[in-house]
Design a protein around this motif. Structure first.
Motif, PDB file in Angstrom:
ATOM      1  N   THR A   4       0.808  -1.226   0.000  1.00  9.13           N
ATOM      2  CA  THR A   4       0.000   0.000   0.000  1.00  9.13           C
ATOM      3  C   THR A   4       0.840   1.275   0.000  1.00  9.13           C
ATOM      4  OG1 THR A   4      -0.092   0.083   2.424  1.00  9.13           O
ATOM      5  CG2 THR A   4      -1.798  -1.209   1.296  1.00  9.13           C
ATOM      6  N   LEU A   5       2.151   1.135   0.055  1.00 11.97           N
ATOM      7  CA  LEU A   5       3.045   2.282   0.125  1.00 11.97           C
ATOM      8  C   LEU A   5       4.139   2.165  -0.923  1.00 11.97           C
ATOM      9  CD1 LEU A   5       3.744   2.389   3.981  1.00 11.97           C
ATOM     10  CD2 LEU A   5       1.986   3.665   2.753  1.00 11.97           C
ATOM     11  N   GLU A   6       4.730   3.301  -1.243  1.00 13.77           N
ATOM     12  CA  GLU A   6       5.959   3.351  -2.025  1.00 13.77           C
ATOM     13  C   GLU A   6       6.925   4.244  -1.257  1.00 13.77           C
ATOM     14  OE1 GLU A   6       7.520   4.567  -6.520  1.00 13.77           O
ATOM     15  OE2 GLU A   6       5.488   5.061  -5.877  1.00 13.77           O
ATOM     16  N   VAL A   7       8.097   3.730  -0.943  1.00 15.30           N
ATOM     17  CA  VAL A   7       9.074   4.481  -0.162  1.00 15.30           C
ATOM     18  C   VAL A   7      10.280   4.770  -1.054  1.00 15.30           C
ATOM     19  CG1 VAL A   7      10.506   4.546   1.920  1.00 15.30           C
ATOM     20  CG2 VAL A   7       8.294   3.349   1.942  1.00 15.30           C
ATOM     21  N   LEU A   8      10.567   6.053  -1.252  1.00 14.21           N
ATOM     22  CA  LEU A   8      11.680   6.476  -2.093  1.00 14.21           C
ATOM     23  C   LEU A   8      12.712   7.203  -1.248  1.00 14.21           C
ATOM     24  CD1 LEU A   8       9.697   7.855  -5.181  1.00 14.21           C
ATOM     25  CD2 LEU A   8      10.590   5.553  -4.821  1.00 14.21           C
ATOM     26  N   ARG A   9      13.976   6.996  -1.569  1.00  8.47           N
ATOM     27  CA  ARG A   9      15.057   7.662  -0.842  1.00  8.47           C
ATOM     28  C   ARG A   9      15.870   8.531  -1.789  1.00  8.47           C
ATOM     29  NH1 ARG A   9      16.725   5.801   4.256  1.00  8.47           N
ATOM     30  NH2 ARG A   9      18.211   7.522   4.058  1.00  8.47           N
ATOM     31  N   ASP A  10      16.192   9.716  -1.339  1.00 14.04           N
ATOM     32  CA  ASP A  10      17.092  10.619  -2.038  1.00 14.04           C
ATOM     33  C   ASP A  10      18.066  11.131  -0.992  1.00 14.04           C
ATOM     34  OD1 ASP A  10      18.401  12.443  -3.614  1.00 14.04           O
ATOM     35  OD2 ASP A  10      16.723  13.837  -3.823  1.00 14.04           O
ATOM     36  N   GLY A  11      19.138  10.398  -0.789  1.00 15.95           N
ATOM     37  CA  GLY A  11      20.085  10.750   0.262  1.00 15.95           C
ATOM     38  C   GLY A  11      19.408  10.723   1.616  1.00 15.95           C
ATOM     39  N   PRO A  12      19.463  11.836   2.353  1.00 16.48           N
ATOM     40  CA  PRO A  12      18.877  11.856   3.690  1.00 16.48           C
ATOM     41  C   PRO A  12      17.356  12.051   3.710  1.00 16.48           C
ATOM     42  CG  PRO A  12      19.824  13.991   3.210  1.00 16.48           C
ATOM     43  CD  PRO A  12      20.152  13.105   2.030  1.00 16.48           C
ATOM     44  N   ILE A  13      16.748  12.173   2.533  1.00 21.31           N
ATOM     45  CA  ILE A  13      15.305  12.447   2.440  1.00 21.31           C
ATOM     46  C   ILE A  13      14.561  11.159   2.096  1.00 21.31           C
ATOM     47  CG2 ILE A  13      13.530  13.834   1.320  1.00 21.31           C
ATOM     48  CD1 ILE A  13      16.051  15.625   0.394  1.00 21.31           C
ATOM     49  N   ALA A  14      13.578  10.807   2.910  1.00 18.97           N
ATOM     50  CA  ALA A  14      12.727   9.653   2.637  1.00 18.97           C
ATOM     51  C   ALA A  14      11.325  10.168   2.320  1.00 18.97           C
ATOM     52  CB  ALA A  14      12.687   8.714   3.834  1.00 18.97           C
ATOM     53  N   THR A  15      10.809   9.782   1.164  1.00 20.65           N
ATOM     54  CA  THR A  15       9.438  10.136   0.800  1.00 20.65           C
ATOM     55  C   THR A  15       8.583   8.888   0.854  1.00 20.65           C
ATOM     56  OG1 THR A  15      10.222  11.916  -0.634  1.00 20.65           O
ATOM     57  CG2 THR A  15       7.937  11.192  -0.919  1.00 20.65           C
ATOM     58  N   THR A 185      -0.038  24.164  -7.120  1.00 21.83           N
ATOM     59  CA  THR A 185       0.354  22.753  -7.222  1.00 21.83           C
ATOM     60  C   THR A 185       1.731  22.596  -7.846  1.00 21.83           C
ATOM     61  OG1 THR A 185      -1.959  22.087  -7.406  1.00 21.83           O
ATOM     62  CG2 THR A 185      -0.305  20.511  -8.158  1.00 21.83           C
ATOM     63  N   GLU A 186       2.010  23.374  -8.893  1.00 19.93           N
ATOM     64  CA  GLU A 186       3.294  23.239  -9.574  1.00 19.93           C
ATOM     65  C   GLU A 186       4.469  23.742  -8.728  1.00 19.93           C
ATOM     66  OE1 GLU A 186       1.219  26.964 -11.255  1.00 19.93           O
ATOM     67  OE2 GLU A 186       0.672  24.921 -10.638  1.00 19.93           O
ATOM     68  N   GLN A 187       4.175  24.448  -7.643  1.00 17.37           N
ATOM     69  CA  GLN A 187       5.232  24.943  -6.763  1.00 17.37           C
ATOM     70  C   GLN A 187       5.372  24.113  -5.482  1.00 17.37           C
ATOM     71  OE1 GLN A 187       3.946  28.971  -6.107  1.00 17.37           O
ATOM     72  NE2 GLN A 187       4.619  29.692  -8.108  1.00 17.37           N
ATOM     73  N   LEU A 188       4.563  23.070  -5.375  1.00 13.39           N
ATOM     74  CA  LEU A 188       4.514  22.295  -4.133  1.00 13.39           C
ATOM     75  C   LEU A 188       5.863  21.683  -3.799  1.00 13.39           C
ATOM     76  CD1 LEU A 188       2.458  21.401  -1.964  1.00 13.39           C
ATOM     77  CD2 LEU A 188       1.913  19.433  -3.411  1.00 13.39           C
ATOM     78  N   ASP A 189       6.476  21.017  -4.754  1.00 11.70           N
ATOM     79  CA  ASP A 189       7.732  20.332  -4.469  1.00 11.70           C
ATOM     80  C   ASP A 189       8.881  21.311  -4.234  1.00 11.70           C
ATOM     81  OD1 ASP A 189       6.689  17.725  -4.538  1.00 11.70           O
ATOM     82  OD2 ASP A 189       6.736  17.726  -6.718  1.00 11.70           O
ATOM     83  N   ALA A 190       8.854  22.452  -4.914  1.00  8.68           N
ATOM     84  CA  ALA A 190       9.891  23.464  -4.699  1.00  8.68           C
ATOM     85  C   ALA A 190       9.810  24.024  -3.283  1.00  8.68           C
ATOM     86  CB  ALA A 190       9.765  24.584  -5.725  1.00  8.68           C
ATOM     87  N   LYS A 191       8.595  24.263  -2.796  1.00  6.31           N
ATOM     88  CA  LYS A 191       8.436  24.769  -1.428  1.00  6.31           C
ATOM     89  C   LYS A 191       8.897  23.727  -0.415  1.00  6.31           C
ATOM     90  CE  LYS A 191       7.287  28.053  -0.109  1.00  6.31           C
ATOM     91  NZ  LYS A 191       8.091  29.207   0.406  1.00  6.31           N
ATOM     92  N   ILE A 192       8.553  22.472  -0.648  1.00  8.19           N
ATOM     93  CA  ILE A 192       8.996  21.416   0.262  1.00  8.19           C
ATOM     94  C   ILE A 192      10.513  21.305   0.244  1.00  8.19           C
ATOM     95  CG2 ILE A 192       8.981  18.905   0.605  1.00  8.19           C
ATOM     96  CD1 ILE A 192       6.003  18.994  -0.219  1.00  8.19           C
ATOM     97  N   ALA A 193      11.123  21.455  -0.933  1.00  9.62           N
ATOM     98  CA  ALA A 193      12.587  21.420  -1.016  1.00  9.62           C
ATOM     99  C   ALA A 193      13.214  22.537  -0.188  1.00  9.62           C
ATOM    100  CB  ALA A 193      13.033  21.510  -2.479  1.00  9.62           C
ATOM    101  N   GLU A 194      12.594  23.719  -0.189  1.00  9.72           N
ATOM    102  CA  GLU A 194      13.097  24.827   0.639  1.00  9.72           C
ATOM    103  C   GLU A 194      13.083  24.455   2.114  1.00  9.72           C
ATOM    104  OE1 GLU A 194      11.096  28.505   0.092  1.00  9.72           O
ATOM    105  OE2 GLU A 194      11.310  28.489  -2.092  1.00  9.72           O
ATOM    106  N   LEU A 195      11.972  23.860   2.552  1.00  9.84           N
ATOM    107  CA  LEU A 195      11.857  23.481   3.959  1.00  9.84           C
ATOM    108  C   LEU A 195      12.838  22.378   4.312  1.00  9.84           C
ATOM    109  CD1 LEU A 195       7.971  23.585   4.282  1.00  9.84           C
ATOM    110  CD2 LEU A 195       9.601  25.184   5.301  1.00  9.84           C
ATOM    111  N   ILE A 196      13.016  21.431   3.403  1.00  4.69           N
ATOM    112  CA  ILE A 196      13.973  20.352   3.651  1.00  4.69           C
ATOM    113  C   ILE A 196      15.376  20.930   3.803  1.00  4.69           C
ATOM    114  CG2 ILE A 196      15.129  18.372   2.590  1.00  4.69           C
ATOM    115  CD1 ILE A 196      12.400  17.600   1.386  1.00  4.69           C
ATOM    116  N   TYR A 197      15.733  21.854   2.919  1.00  2.00           N
ATOM    117  CA  TYR A 197      17.054  22.479   3.022  1.00  2.00           C
ATOM    118  C   TYR A 197      17.240  23.133   4.393  1.00  2.00           C
ATOM    119  CZ  TYR A 197      21.081  25.425   2.057  1.00  2.00           C
ATOM    120  OH  TYR A 197      22.317  26.019   2.110  1.00  2.00           O
ATOM    121  N   ALA A 198      16.220  23.860   4.834  1.00  2.34           N
ATOM    122  CA  ALA A 198      16.308  24.520   6.146  1.00  2.34           C
ATOM    123  C   ALA A 198      16.456  23.493   7.266  1.00  2.34           C
ATOM    124  CB  ALA A 198      15.080  25.393   6.372  1.00  2.34           C
TER     125      ALA A 198
END
Length: 266
Positions: A4-15, A185-198
């Motif tokens: 029921t899930l898909e788990v993706l890793r990008d370095g220290p980030i788990a989605t 919607t098209e800015q959703l991932d960019a905003k999340i990337a900003e928060l992840i960086y912080a």
């Protein structure tokens, strides 16, 4: 690995993607078990530093699968209660992850989906997102999600939305404290990337300790006991290798060691 899930890793980030789009990511016994297990695995994984919770398809999460709820209601009281307790444990495992969590809400988040969004530390919503505590319209109550919804929107707002089951737009979710950011919607991932960086600028142990600190201090009276507790916590962290590294890096005008794992742009 998961049904029921898909788990993706990008370095220290788990989605962690809720992956039942055909039923709007409604959760059943399998999803509850798998999400609980994933939260516990990521909690124990020192290489995972930020966790993003997202939903495949049109919805973030439509809450509980009605067939699962119906079957639970027809079971014995003991089995029915055990099912509800497993749901409560899933929400707790998400809320008490030592790593920062971000809800990526791109569409509807109803019932338990609202609970998932509220249980995450941060919530970023697309303008198309909509929230609702819809349980009363099914003759039920928003029981297991209530601690997290009340923490997010407060008691006064909860009286309205847990009783009326009105839909909450993304903009209003921001106004009442449920969503930290609302973007196209098209800015959703960019905003999340900003928060992840912080978030990745902070020390991993300091972030975990900050989450625990907030849970301890929230709604407490400022008294000698609380002051002693907060003093003890910072004193202990100052003496750790991470605390020593952070202070040394600041004094030496260099990035601390944990910044090497940071990604994205400020």
């Amino acid at each position: 690995m998961y049904t029921t899930l898909e788990v993706l890793r990008d370095g220290p980030i788990a989605t962690v993607w809720l992956n039942r789009p055909e039923v709007h990511n409604a959760f059943n016994a399998m999803l509850i078990a798998e999400l609980t297990a994933v939260c516990r695995l990521l909690d124990a994984d020192d290489t995972a530093r930020v966790v993003v919770l997202a939903g495949r398809g049109k919805s973030f999460c439509a809450g509980a699968d009605l067939n699962w709820m119906k079957a639970a209601g027809e079971a014995s009281l003991a089995d029915n209660t055990a099912d509800a307790r497993r749901l409560a444990s899933m929400l707790q495992a998400l809320a008490e992850l030592r790593k920062p969590t971000i809800a990526r809400v791109h569409g509807p988040a109803f019932g338990g989906g609202l609970g998932l969004a509220a249980a995450c530390d941060l919530c970023v919503a697309a303008t198309a997102a909509v929230f609702a505590a819809s349980e009363v319209r099914l003759g039920l109550i928003a029981a297991t999600i209530s601690p997290y919804v009340l923490r997010a929107i407060g008691e006064r707002q909860a009286y309205r939305y847990l009783l009326t089951a009105e839909r909450i737009t993304a903009a209003h979710a921001h106004d009442i404290g449920l969503a930290h950011e609302v973007v196209a919607t098209e800015q959703l991932d960019a905003k999340i990337a900003e928060l992840i960086y912080a978030l990745l600028q902070g020390g991993p142990k300091a972030l975990a300790a900050s989450k625990a600190l907030i849970r301890t201090v929230a709604n407490q009276s400022i008294n000698e006991g609380l002051m002693d507790e907060t003093a003890r916590r910072i004193a202990e962290l100052r003496a750790t290798p991470e605390g020593q590294e952070g202070l040394a890096a600041f004094l030496e005008k260099r990035p601390p060691a944990w910044i090497a794992g940071a990604t994205g742009q400020p």
